[in-house]
Design an enzyme around this catalytic site. Structure first.
Site, PDB file in Angstrom:
ATOM      1  N   LYS A 117      30.056  36.555  50.625  1.00  0.00           N
ATOM      2  CA  LYS A 117      31.043  36.502  51.707  1.00  0.00           C
ATOM      3  C   LYS A 117      30.368  36.107  53.018  1.00  0.00           C
ATOM      4  CE  LYS A 117      35.213  38.334  50.285  1.00  0.00           C
ATOM      5  NZ  LYS A 117      35.116  39.501  49.377  1.00  0.00           N
ATOM      6  N   LYS A 202      37.069  28.460  38.461  1.00  0.00           N
ATOM      7  CA  LYS A 202      37.378  29.886  38.430  1.00  0.00           C
ATOM      8  C   LYS A 202      38.805  30.076  38.942  1.00  0.00           C
ATOM      9  CE  LYS A 202      35.519  33.792  41.181  1.00  0.00           C
ATOM     10  NZ  LYS A 202      36.449  34.775  40.995  1.00  0.00           N
ATOM     11  N   LYS A 205      43.256  32.473  43.913  1.00  0.00           N
ATOM     12  CA  LYS A 205      44.423  32.207  44.742  1.00  0.00           C
ATOM     13  C   LYS A 205      44.116  31.091  45.747  1.00  0.00           C
ATOM     14  CE  LYS A 205      48.542  32.892  45.559  1.00  0.00           C
ATOM     15  NZ  LYS A 205      49.606  32.728  44.582  1.00  0.00           N
TER      16      LYS A 205
END
Ligand code: TRP
Length: 331
Positions: A117, A202, A205
């Protein structure tokens, strides 16, 4: 003492819709465990969603209701299994503060999900303090309920590990066995759990490459129609490579005759259109009962379910907090 039959899990409400990867990788397992007689606590982690969506807190809150609907659509029975929103239980905030005092920074900086992240964000100037503490908050979510186990996808294993380490550290520091180690309950069928996106990346969303539990049958058909297949298979008679074809990967999971379908695909005896048509029918049939259940949940019903879930969750969480304060000698 950990309650032998209690288990807990959660998903972040970054999106209003869960996709079938969320279902196959986690939710399906929750429903199975519930039906095996476990006391399944189903949390919607709205505060966790804020680590990346702090600019849209209201959206996160709205999404949380939709995620709860997906839990129930998938087969979670809120009468058996409390469904609740993390931020409704203020004990999570208090315990998070206390655990943040005893969690070594190094453990958090080493977390693989944090490093990823951090790279996405690019600069430390944009990185919120809360992101580093993500696993601490997740530990809180778990420990407050003293579960026997935590059913999650494999990607969550590093967080669960930190959680048990923090629990041990707490017990040791305050010289009291408040927390027992919990088990990681990772789905056994890894193939199902790792369902790829319709473009073979993968499923995510953010790539918009998944089918949602709440999609209509027409939306499902349209998505499957544009799914990635064998690029060199222009006609039915061209040989396919099912291993690299998203539609074939889905057939493998959902179709009872997938072996024959793969064989025919490989031999140029069936075309991609036929695969897509058959897959659409199977998927729509599979998710139809969930979609029907979801359509019946109006907003008022969900608010009632969440209020009841929060009440049941709070009972457990506040009892644990009493023990925590007492072990720490805080009064
Ligand atoms: N981090 C989890 C995920 O991204 C969500 C989560 C938050 C969770 N709190 C939890 C999972 C507690 C299990 C237990 O999927």
């Amino acid at each position: 003492m950990s309650d032998n039959k209690r288990i807990l899990s959660g998903m972040r409400s970054t999106n209003p819709q869960l996709h079938i990867g969320n279902y196959e990788g986690a939710l399906r397992n929750w429903v199975d465990l519930q039906n095996q007689g476990y006391d399944m606590f189903c949390m919607v982690a709205d505060w966790h969603a804020l680590t990346t969506m702090y600019e849209n807190p209201h959206e996160v809150s709205v999404n949380a209701r939709e995620v709860a609907k997906d839990y129930i659509a998938a087969g979670i029975d809120p009468a058996k299994s409390p469904v609740f929103i993390q931020s409704h239980i203020k004990e999570h905030a208090e315990f998070h503060l206390l655990l943040s005092m005893i969690t070594p920074l190094g453990w958090l900086e080493r977390t693989p999900t944090y490093k990823e992240k951090q790279q996405d964000l690019g600069s430390a100037e944009r990185e919120p303090y809360g992101l580093l503490g993500y696993p601490v908050l997740q530990t809180v979510d778990i420990l407050l309920y003293k579960p026997f186990g935590v059913p999650v996808g494999r990607d969550q294993a590093p967080h669960l590990e930190i959680g048990n380490d923090i629990a041990q550290r707490f017990n040791r520091l305050y010289n009291k066995d408040v927390f027992q180690p919990y088990k990681y309950m990772i789905p056994e069928d890894e193939n199902r759990a790792k369902l790829p996106g319709l473009d073979m990346r993968k499923m995510s969303k953010s790539y918009d490459n998944g089918i949602n539990i709440s999609d209509t049958e027409d939306e499902t058909a349209a998505k499957i129609k544009s799914a990635f297949t064998t690029p060199t298979k222009m006609r039915k008679t061209d040989p396919g490579i099912p291993e690299g074809c998203a539609v074939c990967q889905y057939l493998k999971i959902y179709s009872p005759n997938w072996e024959q379908q793969w064989e025919e695909d490989r031999n140029g005896e069936r075309g991609c259109m036929q695969n897509k048509k058959e897959l659409t029918e199977i998927i729509n049939e599979y998710f139809r009962p969930m979609r029907e259940r979801r359509a019946q949940l109006d907003d008022a019903t969900i608010e009632d379910i969440l209020r009841d879930g929060a009440k049941r969750a709070r009972e457990v969480a506040s009892a644990t907090m009493d023990e925590v304060r007492s072990a720490m000698g805080i009064y």
